[in-house]
Design a protein around this motif. Structure first.
Motif, PDB file in Angstrom:
ATOM      1  N   VAL A 259       0.860  -1.185   0.000  1.00  0.00           N
ATOM      2  CA  VAL A 259       0.000   0.000   0.000  1.00  0.00           C
ATOM      3  C   VAL A 259       0.893   1.230   0.000  1.00  0.00           C
ATOM      4  CG1 VAL A 259      -1.574   1.416   1.386  1.00  0.00           C
ATOM      5  CG2 VAL A 259      -2.017  -1.020   1.122  1.00  0.00           C
ATOM      6  N   VAL A 260       0.612   2.154  -0.902  1.00  0.00           N
ATOM      7  CA  VAL A 260       1.286   3.451  -0.902  1.00  0.00           C
ATOM      8  C   VAL A 260       0.427   4.402  -0.078  1.00  0.00           C
ATOM      9  CG1 VAL A 260       2.066   5.391  -2.299  1.00  0.00           C
ATOM     10  CG2 VAL A 260       2.392   3.049  -3.119  1.00  0.00           C
ATOM     11  N   ALA A 261       1.014   4.982   0.963  1.00  0.00           N
ATOM     12  CA  ALA A 261       0.287   5.899   1.841  1.00  0.00           C
ATOM     13  C   ALA A 261       0.659   7.326   1.483  1.00  0.00           C
ATOM     14  CB  ALA A 261       0.620   5.615   3.302  1.00  0.00           C
ATOM     15  N   GLY A 262      -0.294   8.076   1.000  1.00  0.00           N
ATOM     16  CA  GLY A 262      -0.034   9.457   0.593  1.00  0.00           C
ATOM     17  C   GLY A 262       0.322   9.541  -0.873  1.00  0.00           C
ATOM     18  N   TRP A 263       0.070  10.700  -1.473  1.00  0.00           N
ATOM     19  CA  TRP A 263       0.382  10.901  -2.884  1.00  0.00           C
ATOM     20  C   TRP A 263       1.884  10.818  -3.118  1.00  0.00           C
ATOM     21  CZ3 TRP A 263      -3.211  10.396  -6.314  1.00  0.00           C
ATOM     22  CH2 TRP A 263      -4.514  10.829  -6.056  1.00  0.00           C
TER      23      TRP A 263
ATOM     24  N   ALA B 134       0.115  -2.085  -6.595  1.00  0.00           N
ATOM     25  CA  ALA B 134       0.004  -1.559  -5.232  1.00  0.00           C
ATOM     26  C   ALA B 134      -1.294  -0.776  -5.061  1.00  0.00           C
ATOM     27  CB  ALA B 134       1.192  -0.667  -4.910  1.00  0.00           C
ATOM     28  N   ASP B 135      -1.814  -0.783  -3.841  1.00  0.00           N
ATOM     29  CA  ASP B 135      -2.970   0.047  -3.499  1.00  0.00           C
ATOM     30  C   ASP B 135      -2.478   1.458  -3.149  1.00  0.00           C
ATOM     31  OD1 ASP B 135      -5.454  -1.966  -2.954  1.00  0.00           O
ATOM     32  OD2 ASP B 135      -3.569  -2.904  -2.371  1.00  0.00           O
ATOM     33  N   LEU B 136      -3.353   2.426  -3.307  1.00  0.00           N
ATOM     34  CA  LEU B 136      -3.063   3.802  -2.905  1.00  0.00           C
ATOM     35  C   LEU B 136      -4.141   4.259  -1.938  1.00  0.00           C
ATOM     36  CD1 LEU B 136      -1.538   6.526  -3.153  1.00  0.00           C
ATOM     37  CD2 LEU B 136      -3.072   7.073  -5.062  1.00  0.00           C
TER      38      LEU B 136
ATOM     39  N   LYS C 297      -8.053   4.995  -2.790  1.00  0.00           N
ATOM     40  CA  LYS C 297      -9.002   5.536  -1.816  1.00  0.00           C
ATOM     41  C   LYS C 297      -8.522   6.880  -1.306  1.00  0.00           C
ATOM     42  CE  LYS C 297     -11.581   4.331   2.383  1.00  0.00           C
ATOM     43  NZ  LYS C 297     -11.853   3.276   3.385  1.00  0.00           N
ATOM     44  N   LEU C 298      -9.428   7.868  -1.311  1.00  0.00           N
ATOM     45  CA  LEU C 298      -9.130   9.207  -0.812  1.00  0.00           C
ATOM     46  C   LEU C 298      -9.796   9.412   0.548  1.00  0.00           C
ATOM     47  CD1 LEU C 298      -9.504  11.607  -3.887  1.00  0.00           C
ATOM     48  CD2 LEU C 298      -7.406  10.906  -2.749  1.00  0.00           C
ATOM     49  N   ILE C 299      -9.035   9.954   1.489  1.00  0.00           N
ATOM     50  CA  ILE C 299      -9.556  10.296   2.813  1.00  0.00           C
ATOM     51  C   ILE C 299      -9.749  11.812   2.859  1.00  0.00           C
ATOM     52  CG2 ILE C 299      -9.171  10.181   5.293  1.00  0.00           C
ATOM     53  CD1 ILE C 299      -9.385   7.440   3.918  1.00  0.00           C
TER      54      ILE C 299
END
Length: 360
Positions: free
Chosen positions: A172-176, A184-186, A344-346
């Protein structure tokens, strides 16, 4: 006026912790007078060693009666499973690698806290690696974690070119970031929306000479784009001072440039809270106060922003939620490697504190 960054900080003495003798009370907590083994637990519980091993891997597969007996034996003997032995007996290490970009930037604290709130209850540990800027540092940090056979990775740093083509474990990539490895998930904060949120807040306070301190990474690019869109939509000129990094020193240098070339600036939006700290130093060097002379807003809502001394208005990127969602996603990918990657955007929030005020 000189804007040279001061780096000559005094070095503190580092003291080594005293070694604890092997026969000390700290190693003698067991009723056996030594470290208990899996076989001791089996004997104490009246079950086979293989059943204790199964209990440690998947307790739900054991009857409630035997599960209770094994748990009671573990508690009474003070038994702690050997992670190394468990790893040898399983294809999983129950460890997740986390690569961050810089220990000095405290934004990752909430990310880690969110991950651990999910993973620790399931017996997973998070292994942390720092990839501060430098040739091949991100690759070295990632390779080091993969060499420890982590089950999955969270990349909270810019991937190298070599890493973009594939991922070796669920990632998972966390953050842009400037790039996301294939497969990979973002999971990231909506940094475009957060940049616009910061700009809108300052514009609503009456500021029309608003400067932005930005970096060169992917997250900064999105925050910068959101900021620029908001101010230009309002008919205000976007004033941007961009640095290669996003450290306190980068914030100081960028703020110095901004104040030298645009001395009528009345508000500053920094790409993160650490850069905002550098902006405070640049303003102080010029005899300017916050927020009386210049309002300052940061990003990440890190422990820096939350400190009572700084009381920094900041956009909360909700890193804890990113961490929670990243952990859940990795667990799902570990169980089912065929799952397709997601984006996914938070949604961010604005936390108002004492460093922003109406234009005077």
């Amino acid at each position: 006026m000189s804007c040279q960054w001061q780096t000559d900080y005094p070095q503190e003495e580092i003291r080594k912790a005293p070694k604890i003798p092997l026969n000390s009370p700290e190693t003698q907590n067991s009723p056996l007078g030594r470290r208990p083994t899996l076989y001791d637990v089996a004997t104490h519980a009246g079950v086979s060693p293989s059943l204790v091993s199964l209990f440690l891997k998947d307790p739900e597969r054991i009857s409630e009666k035997r599960r209770g007996a094994v748990q009671k034996a573990i508690s009474e003997l003070g038994y702690r499973p050997s992670r190394a032995a468990t790893t040898l007996a399983s294809t999983r290490t129950k460890s997740i690698g986390l690569v961050i970009d810089d220990y000095r930037n405290l934004w990752f604290v909430d990310l880690l806290r969110g991950m651990e709130s999910v993973l620790s209850n399931l017996g997973y540990q998070v292994m942390l690696a720092d990839s501060r800027p430098g040739k091949n540092r991100i690759k070295e940090a990632t390779d080091g974690l993969l060499a420890m056979h982590v089950d999955a990775l969270v990349l909270a740093a810019e991937p190298s070119e070599a890493m973009l083509s594939t991922t070796w474990v669920p990632t998972v990539v966390a953050g842009w970031r400037k790039g996301v490895p294939a497969g990979a998930d973002l999971i990231t904060n909506d940094d475009d929306g957060g940049g616009a949120m910061a700009a809108s807040h300052l514009l609503e306070l009456g500021h029309v000479r608003v400067g932005h301190l930005s970096g060169a990474d992917g997250a900064s690019a999105h925050r910068r784009a959101g900021f620029r869109r908001a101010v230009e939509t309002a008919g205000v000129e976007s004033i941007i001072s961009e640095s290669d990094g996003t450290s306190e020193e980068d914030g100081y240098t960028a703020a110095c440039w901004l104040l030298e070339h645009h001395p009528d600036t009345t508000a500053i939006f920094a790409a993160n809270d650490t850069m905002a700290l550098g902006a405070f130093a640049a303003l102080k060097a010029r005899g300017l106060s916050v927020p009386h002379d210049v309002s300052v807003i940061g990003y990440d809502n890190s422990p820096l922003a939350k400190s009572r001394y700084l009381d920094l208005t900041s956009v909360d990127n909700r890193s804890d939620v990113v961490g929670i969602d990243a952990a859940h996603r990795l667990l799902a990918r570990i169980e089912d490697p065929s799952l397709q990657p997601e984006r996914k955007l938070i949604e961010p929030t604005l936390v108002l504190r004492g460093t922003t005020s109406a234009l005077r």
